[in-house]
Motif scaffolding. Structure first.
Motif, PDB file in Angstrom:
ATOM      1  N   TYR A  55       0.871  -1.490   0.084  1.00 18.15           N
ATOM      2  CA  TYR A  55      -0.035   0.272   0.247  1.00 18.15           C
ATOM      3  C   TYR A  55       0.671   1.283   0.099  1.00 18.15           C
ATOM      4  N   PHE A  56       1.724   1.305   1.016  1.00 14.09           N
ATOM      5  CA  PHE A  56       2.429   2.531   0.869  1.00 14.09           C
ATOM      6  C   PHE A  56       3.256   2.374  -0.111  1.00 14.09           C
ATOM      7  N   SER A  57       4.403   1.665  -0.535  1.00  9.72           N
ATOM      8  CA  SER A  57       4.747   2.177  -2.075  1.00  9.72           C
ATOM      9  C   SER A  57       4.242   2.254  -3.122  1.00  9.72           C
ATOM     10  N   THR A  58       2.948   1.623  -3.101  1.00  5.46           N
ATOM     11  CA  THR A  58       1.775   1.719  -4.602  1.00  5.46           C
ATOM     12  C   THR A  58       1.587   3.379  -4.349  1.00  5.46           C
ATOM     13  N   TYR A  59       1.393   3.835  -2.714  1.00  4.71           N
ATOM     14  CA  TYR A  59       0.589   5.082  -3.017  1.00  4.71           C
ATOM     15  C   TYR A  59       2.297   6.347  -2.711  1.00  4.71           C
ATOM     16  N   LEU A  60       2.778   5.894  -2.510  1.00  5.06           N
ATOM     17  CA  LEU A  60       4.617   6.691  -2.450  1.00  5.06           C
ATOM     18  C   LEU A  60       4.343   6.242  -4.381  1.00  5.06           C
ATOM     19  N   THR A  61       4.469   5.376  -5.098  1.00  4.78           N
ATOM     20  CA  THR A  61       4.822   5.782  -6.358  1.00  4.78           C
ATOM     21  C   THR A  61       3.743   6.827  -7.190  1.00  4.78           C
ATOM     22  N   LEU A  62       2.360   6.687  -6.839  1.00  2.73           N
ATOM     23  CA  LEU A  62       1.018   7.515  -6.934  1.00  2.73           C
ATOM     24  C   LEU A  62       2.249   8.591  -6.512  1.00  2.73           C
ATOM     25  N   TYR A  63       2.343   9.349  -6.054  1.00  2.00           N
ATOM     26  CA  TYR A  63       2.632  11.112  -5.650  1.00  2.00           C
ATOM     27  C   TYR A  63       4.071  11.175  -6.441  1.00  2.00           C
ATOM     28  N   LEU A  64       5.202   9.908  -6.756  1.00  2.00           N
ATOM     29  CA  LEU A  64       6.420  10.561  -7.183  1.00  2.00           C
ATOM     30  C   LEU A  64       5.854  10.108  -8.598  1.00  2.00           C
ATOM     31  N   LEU A  65       4.615  10.074  -9.224  1.00  2.00           N
ATOM     32  CA  LEU A  65       4.473  10.165 -10.774  1.00  2.00           C
ATOM     33  C   LEU A  65       3.591  11.592 -10.879  1.00  2.00           C
ATOM     34  N   LYS A  66       3.134  11.637  -9.999  1.00  2.00           N
ATOM     35  CA  LYS A  66       2.279  13.559  -9.921  1.00  2.00           C
ATOM     36  C   LYS A  66       1.081  13.069  -9.776  1.00  2.00           C
ATOM     37  N   PHE A  73     -10.225   7.966   1.174  1.00  2.00           N
ATOM     38  CA  PHE A  73     -10.419   6.569   0.234  1.00  2.00           C
ATOM     39  C   PHE A  73      -9.035   5.647   0.781  1.00  2.00           C
ATOM     40  N   SER A  74      -7.961   6.339   0.546  1.00  2.00           N
ATOM     41  CA  SER A  74      -6.564   6.265   0.569  1.00  2.00           C
ATOM     42  C   SER A  74      -6.656   5.337   2.796  1.00  2.00           C
ATOM     43  N   ILE A  75      -6.845   7.420   3.397  1.00  2.00           N
ATOM     44  CA  ILE A  75      -6.833   6.018   4.375  1.00  2.00           C
ATOM     45  C   ILE A  75      -8.055   5.517   5.634  1.00  2.00           C
ATOM     46  N   LEU A  76      -9.253   5.360   4.646  1.00  2.00           N
ATOM     47  CA  LEU A  76      -9.679   3.937   4.633  1.00  2.00           C
ATOM     48  C   LEU A  76      -9.642   3.095   4.884  1.00  2.00           C
ATOM     49  N   SER A  77      -8.620   3.126   3.368  1.00  2.00           N
ATOM     50  CA  SER A  77      -8.254   1.615   2.868  1.00  2.00           C
ATOM     51  C   SER A  77      -7.220   1.018   4.526  1.00  2.00           C
ATOM     52  N   ILE A  78      -5.711   1.971   4.905  1.00  2.00           N
ATOM     53  CA  ILE A  78      -5.089   1.548   5.693  1.00  2.00           C
ATOM     54  C   ILE A  78      -5.927   1.316   7.132  1.00  2.00           C
ATOM     55  N   ALA A  79      -6.669   2.490   7.550  1.00  2.00           N
ATOM     56  CA  ALA A  79      -7.001   1.899   8.392  1.00  2.00           C
ATOM     57  C   ALA A  79      -8.032   0.870   8.680  1.00  2.00           C
ATOM     58  N   LEU A  80      -8.566   0.556   7.869  1.00  2.00           N
ATOM     59  CA  LEU A  80      -9.316  -1.753   7.525  1.00  2.00           C
ATOM     60  C   LEU A  80      -7.972  -2.247   7.611  1.00  2.00           C
ATOM     61  N   LEU A  81      -6.969  -2.295   6.808  1.00  2.00           N
ATOM     62  CA  LEU A  81      -5.766  -2.593   7.446  1.00  2.00           C
ATOM     63  C   LEU A  81      -5.577  -3.363   8.307  1.00  2.00           C
ATOM     64  N   PHE A 103      -7.409  -0.894  -4.355  1.00  2.00           N
ATOM     65  CA  PHE A 103      -7.573  -1.154  -5.823  1.00  2.00           C
ATOM     66  C   PHE A 103      -8.421  -0.130  -6.786  1.00  2.00           C
ATOM     67  N   LEU A 104      -9.523  -0.050  -5.998  1.00  2.00           N
ATOM     68  CA  LEU A 104     -10.351   1.189  -6.707  1.00  2.00           C
ATOM     69  C   LEU A 104     -10.060   1.972  -6.831  1.00  2.00           C
ATOM     70  N   ASN A 105      -9.255   2.822  -5.615  1.00  2.00           N
ATOM     71  CA  ASN A 105      -8.472   4.332  -5.708  1.00  2.00           C
ATOM     72  C   ASN A 105      -7.764   4.258  -7.242  1.00  2.00           C
ATOM     73  N   CYS A 106      -7.131   3.242  -6.487  1.00  2.00           N
ATOM     74  CA  CYS A 106      -5.275   3.164  -7.557  1.00  2.00           C
ATOM     75  C   CYS A 106      -6.041   3.589  -8.952  1.00  2.00           C
ATOM     76  N   ILE A 107      -6.789   3.088  -9.363  1.00  2.00           N
ATOM     77  CA  ILE A 107      -7.946   2.576 -10.950  1.00  2.00           C
ATOM     78  C   ILE A 107      -8.308   3.928 -10.819  1.00  2.00           C
ATOM     79  N   TYR A 108      -9.002   4.489  -9.832  1.00  2.00           N
ATOM     80  CA  TYR A 108      -9.856   5.936 -10.673  1.00  2.00           C
ATOM     81  C   TYR A 108      -8.633   6.930 -10.397  1.00  2.00           C
ATOM     82  N   SER A 109      -7.503   7.338  -9.724  1.00  2.00           N
ATOM     83  CA  SER A 109      -6.969   8.247  -9.656  1.00  2.00           C
ATOM     84  C   SER A 109      -6.014   7.804 -10.594  1.00  2.00           C
ATOM     85  N   ILE A 110      -5.896   7.020 -10.934  1.00  2.00           N
ATOM     86  CA  ILE A 110      -5.399   6.295 -12.380  1.00  2.00           C
ATOM     87  C   ILE A 110      -6.168   7.396 -13.813  1.00  2.00           C
ATOM     88  N   TYR A 111      -7.682   7.115 -14.182  1.00  2.00           N
ATOM     89  CA  TYR A 111      -8.286   7.341 -14.562  1.00  2.00           C
ATOM     90  C   TYR A 111      -8.233   8.964 -14.568  1.00  2.00           C
TER      91      TYR A 111
END
Length: 116
Positions: A55-66, A73-81, A103-111
């Motif tokens: 999770y953290f590496s993917t969110y870091l990747t999304l941050y680096l790719l702007k 959704f990010s906070i909720l997915s980490i809180a559920l985990l 997964f929904l958060n990542c796909i929707y943000s890339i979309y």
């Protein structure tokens, strides 16, 4: 052309992340289940720490790719985990909900990144 450059950056960071996480995952898990008389039971509590690293590496990747993921959704997915440790009776439901939100958060943000 910008889609190709984005795809190459994302693929490179993704493959490096998968290699690092796979190495950690192989070394951390050890025995992944207990053979019971009723069948094979998977212990998913051992997957929570490697999944949180993913999770953290993917969110870091999304941050680096702007790319800006949805903060709620990010906070909720980490809180559920993290809540999987506390509420052991509902671990399977919390685990699946966390993965789906992630997964929904990542796909929707890339979309949304390519929609503009």
């Amino acid at each position: 052309m910008k889609y190709l450059i984005f795809f190459l950056k994302f693929s490179l960071i993704l493959f490096v992340s998968i290699f690092v996480i796979g190495t950690i995952f192989i070394n951390v898990t050890g025995i992944t289940g207990i053979n019971k008389t009723v069948g094979w039971a998977w212990d998913i509590t051992k997957y929570i720490i490697p999944l949180s690293i993913i999770y953290f590496s993917t969110y870091l990747t999304l941050y680096l790719l702007k790319i800006k993921p949805n903060l709620i959704f990010s906070i909720l997915s980490i809180a559920l985990l993290v809540s999987c440790f506390k509420f052991y009776n509902f671990i399977f439901v919390l685990f699946l909900a966390s993965i789906l939100l992630f997964f929904l958060n990542c796909i929707y943000s890339i979309y949304l990144k390519f929609k503009r």
